[in-house]
Design a protein around this motif. Structure first.
Motif, mmCIF file in Angstrom:
data_model
loop_
_atom_site.group_PDB
_atom_site.id
_atom_site.type_symbol
_atom_site.label_atom_id
_atom_site.label_comp_id
_atom_site.label_asym_id
_atom_site.label_seq_id
_atom_site.Cartn_x
_atom_site.Cartn_y
_atom_site.Cartn_z
ATOM 1 N N PRO A 1 40.471 -52.158 28.180
ATOM 2 C CA PRO A 1 40.434 -51.292 29.370
ATOM 3 C C PRO A 1 40.857 -49.856 29.048
ATOM 4 C CG PRO A 1 41.406 -53.405 29.929
ATOM 5 C CD PRO A 1 41.234 -53.398 28.438
ATOM 6 N N TYR A 2 41.867 -49.700 28.184
ATOM 7 C CA TYR A 2 42.337 -48.351 27.822
ATOM 8 C C TYR A 2 41.208 -47.544 27.195
ATOM 9 C CZ TYR A 2 45.016 -44.653 25.503
ATOM 10 O OH TYR A 2 45.487 -43.445 25.087
ATOM 11 N N ASP A 3 40.546 -48.160 26.208
ATOM 12 C CA ASP A 3 39.460 -47.446 25.524
ATOM 13 C C ASP A 3 38.284 -47.197 26.467
ATOM 14 O OD1 ASP A 3 40.964 -47.474 23.245
ATOM 15 O OD2 ASP A 3 39.876 -49.121 22.275
ATOM 16 N N ALA A 4 37.992 -48.175 27.312
ATOM 17 C CA ALA A 4 36.845 -48.038 28.213
ATOM 18 C C ALA A 4 37.020 -46.823 29.117
ATOM 19 C CB ALA A 4 36.674 -49.310 29.055
ATOM 20 N N LYS A 5 38.201 -46.672 29.666
ATOM 21 C CA LYS A 5 38.437 -45.532 30.560
ATOM 22 C C LYS A 5 38.373 -44.217 29.790
ATOM 23 C CE LYS A 5 41.592 -43.428 33.848
ATOM 24 N NZ LYS A 5 42.841 -43.514 34.626
ATOM 25 N N GLY A 6 39.067 -44.169 28.684
ATOM 26 C CA GLY A 6 39.126 -42.916 27.923
ATOM 27 C C GLY A 6 37.786 -42.516 27.342
ATOM 28 N N LEU A 7 37.012 -43.509 26.889
ATOM 29 C CA LEU A 7 35.690 -43.215 26.330
ATOM 30 C C LEU A 7 34.722 -42.780 27.422
ATOM 31 C CD1 LEU A 7 35.298 -46.192 23.799
ATOM 32 C CD2 LEU A 7 35.401 -43.769 23.171
ATOM 33 N N MET A 8 34.801 -43.442 28.587
ATOM 34 C CA MET A 8 33.888 -43.070 29.669
ATOM 35 C C MET A 8 34.154 -41.635 30.115
ATOM 36 S SD MET A 8 31.344 -43.690 31.614
ATOM 37 C CE MET A 8 30.920 -45.426 31.759
ATOM 38 N N LYS A 9 35.411 -41.256 30.186
ATOM 39 C CA LYS A 9 35.726 -39.873 30.575
ATOM 40 C C LYS A 9 35.180 -38.878 29.542
ATOM 41 C CE LYS A 9 39.923 -39.004 32.269
ATOM 42 N NZ LYS A 9 39.837 -38.419 33.619
ATOM 43 N N SER A 10 35.334 -39.220 28.260
ATOM 44 C CA SER A 10 34.784 -38.340 27.216
ATOM 45 C C SER A 10 33.266 -38.294 27.289
ATOM 46 C CB SER A 10 35.194 -38.834 25.826
ATOM 47 O OG SER A 10 36.582 -38.710 25.666
ATOM 48 N N ALA A 11 32.656 -39.440 27.580
ATOM 49 C CA ALA A 11 31.194 -39.507 27.659
ATOM 50 C C ALA A 11 30.683 -38.595 28.769
ATOM 51 C CB ALA A 11 30.742 -40.946 27.896
#
Lengths: 320, 342
Positions: free
Chosen positions: A149-159
């Motif tokens: 979940p941590y990576d999913a949120k952070g990656l989606m924001k960067s995307a």
């Protein structure tokens, strides 16, 4: 720290980015109702001109994002299921992804393609396929595949903030997986791998659900083998340095990729390792992928998928 | 030739064109014709790279539809004549396109695409080698125009062949669902590469499709650039007013083969000289010139002047392209810098 599910983490990324940038909007099929809970309630928060339902018209759905992105908007296209992206392959891979280079770098195309992917729910090929290799095969689009979940949120924001098309798939089997996610804002940059578990005997490189499987195996083998698990988080850009750093310690490599073995990402990664880091290897590389056949539905699917048992066998082979 | 499909919404008083506008149409038509002939000459002489789809006979729809758009309006032009009539009518300087088509560093795509165009400052973002591809991003441009909320519209042009794609259906569907400010111009010359329209589409008029989406549509004589412009002004006004998309079908002709170098067949039989001569009688420049002469807007002196200016413009573009350096260097040391935006 609080714990939330992976799908809720993606929902938070949408909310935060839509709050700070009015150019961000979501487009997909039945997303207002929340076919997956990552969009539940967002239409009430942002209105139906920013949470747009389309008919089952994938080419125009991607087109609505591709066109708007050229005009300064930052759309997120939710394909629901990764297999549905094939319907609009030309619009995504030849047009959106390659517009920037082909047209002299005059116009950037900041859009996000997202979908739930992955096998395990016995849904047969169209709903189980993980099409990341097809995307990776077309230079111009970035590809992320988180495992937490941590990576999913952070990656989606960067995307969403990236000025290029970014495809971020998330694994259906991880949808309700809980993990620590801080309340305060953060980003996970695209192209930075994360060593999810340190080890010294063998490196397992994986993405998505297979990171969880690799960690499970690593824990089980703890008394016998020291396994390092490198979660790539994104495959383009690829953090090759993280792989070579790990190989310098372990000198042994297993690549786990939930995709058909033939012409898949594992094949590409192994070719790069042989090319750039051959001298670091003390044993032949192992890869665990989906067998070269259509992903069956029903109970048969278990036979062809990567799983902890297959990963363990591969680890034992490379350390033998 | 002119008929209204949706009697309620499609009919109305003709938009009145000013004398200046009428002369602009004639001038743009002549310029488009000169550029088209230049490309045919150059590709036959090996002075143009990739391929060329000659526009002779079918230049009026693009000129009529694009001469009075605003600079900020979005345009996906038709591939016929490689959109030169559309683009010059929108105000684009075609020398950068000729430079692209000759593989030069000064080309609008830096010599990366040969036949693609890119003039984002004029709302022309690019093209695709896949016919009918424009229907998809048109939905996004229309959506962004609507979101921007300042009367901007999108003009999407396509031939009869391209309109047979599924992308057309999806685009019509979403544009009408969302009432997007889009004008679809179908330039129907009755032929795909070799195939007749009637073999590929079950009805005579593509405009019939519009009814299924509740979209107003009109059929115009595509050889009459004034009729196309009048229909366009009305359609554009409809779109700018927030009333949703509009479809124009312009019946036009194709005098040359689909691509320079291809045989000129209908189905699998060569077209006869008589057939071509008959099409030439409906030459859009002659029709427009006759009308403007009758109305006293043109004189032989002005006709000659317009010809001379067009000749000069093409010569200037050719000189610019020919004198520009060839784009044959690609710095592959950092590919990602080329392929991805910062």
């Amino acid at each position: 720290m609080r714990e939330i599910t992976l799908i809720e983490a993606i929902r938070e990324a949408y909310i935060e980015e839509m709050q700070v940038d009015e150019k961000v909007f979501l487009v997909g099929q039945d997303i207002r109702g929340g076919n997956f809970p990552n969009t539940t309630g967002l239409v009430e928060m942002f209105g139906d001109d920013r949470v747009l339902d389309t008919p089952i018209s994938e080419t125009a759905m991607v087109g609505s994002a591709f066109g708007a992105a050229q005009m300064g908007y930052r759309p997120v296209v939710d394909f629901m299921s990764g297999g549905f992206a094939y319907v609009a392959a030309c619009e995504v891979l030849l047009q959106s992804a390659q517009h920037y280079f082909q047209h002299g770098g005059n116009v950037s195309v900041p859009l996000v393609i997202t979908a739930g992917v992955g096998a395990g729910l016995k849904l047969a090929n169209e709903h189980s396929v993980t099409p990341h290799a097809m995307f990776l095969h077309h230079p111009g689009i970035k590809v992320a595949f988180p495992s937490t979940p941590y990576d999913a949120k952070g990656l989606m924001k960067s995307a969403i903030r990236d000025n290029n098309p970014v495809c971020m798939f998330w694994h259906l089997a991880l949808m309700m997986e809980k993990g620590q996610v801080p309340e305060e804002e953060y980003l996970v940059p695209l192209g930075v791998a994360d060593v999810k578990r340190e080890g010294t005997d063998v490196t397992v490189v994986a993405t998505g659900l297979q990171v969880k499987h690799a960690l499970e195996v690593a824990a089980n083998l703890e008394s016998e083998v020291s396994v390092e698990v490198v979660d790539l988080r994104s495959m383009e850009p690829l953090d090759y340095e993280a792989i070579s750093r790990s190989l310098e310690k372990t000198n042994r490599l297993v690549v786990v990729d939930e995709d058909t073995e033939r012409c898949g990402f594992a094949a590409e990664l192994i070719a790069q390792v042989v090319d750039k880091s051959f001298d670091l290897l003390d044993a032949p590389i192992e890869r665990i992928c989906i067998d070269n056949m259509p992903i069956p539905g029903g109970y048969l699917e278990a036979h062809v998928l990567p799983n902890p048992a297959k990963i363990e066998t591969a680890i034992r082979r490379v350390i033998a | 030739m002119k008929k209204s499909i949706d009697a309620k919404k499609g009919k109305g008083p003709k938009a009145k064109l000013s004398n200046d506008q009428l002369l602009t149409l004639y001038r743009n038509l002549v310029r488009a014709d000169h550029f088209d002939k230049c490309y045919v000459r150059r590709i036959q002489a090996g002075q143009l790279i990739s391929f060329y789809h000659a526009g002779e006979g079918g230049l009026a729809p693009g000129v009529g539809a694009c001469s009075f758009l605003r600079k900020e309006d979005i345009l996906w032009p038709h591939h016929r004549a490689h959109a030169q009539g559309h683009m010059l009518s929108k105000g684009i300087d075609l020398k950068y396109y000729l430079a692209e088509h000759t593989g030069k560093t000064t080309g609008c795509c830096k010599g990366r695409s040969s036949y693609h165009w890119s003039f984002p400052e004029y709302g022309v973002f690019g093209t695709s080698g896949c016919i009918g591809a424009g229907f998809s991003p048109t939905v996004g441009w229309g959506l962004a125009c609507k979101k921007n909320g300042d009367g901007q519209i999108t003009m999407m042009c396509c031939g009869d062949g391209g309109s047979n794609r599924g992308t057309a259906h999806e685009s019509f569907l979403m544009a009408n669902n969302w009432k997007l400010p889009i004008v679809y111009l179908i330039e129907n010359n009755g032929l795909a590469i070799f195939s007749k329209h009637e073999d590929m589409h079950p009805t005579k008029d593509i405009a019939d499709l519009a009814k299924g989406y509740g979209m107003p549509a009109v059929i115009v004589d595509g050889q009459d650039v004034i009729a196309v412009a009048e229909a366009t002004l009305k359609a554009v006004e409809h779109a700018r007013a927030g009333k949703g998309p509009y479809l124009i079908e312009a019946k036009t002709v194709r005098i040359q083969a689909h691509g320079v170098g291809l045989p000129d067949l209908v189905d699998y039989t060569p077209r006869s000289k008589e057939e071509i001569d008959e099409l030439r009688e409906r030459d859009a420049i002659l029709i427009c010139r006759e009308r403007l002469l009758t109305e006293g807007l043109l004189s032989q002196e002005l006709i000659d002047q317009i010809e001379a200016e067009a000749t000069q413009e093409v010569a200037d573009a050719e000189r610019f392209a020919d004198e520009s350096p060839v784009a044959d260097q690609l710095d592959l040391s950092d590919i990602n810098k080329l392929v991805y935006a910062e």
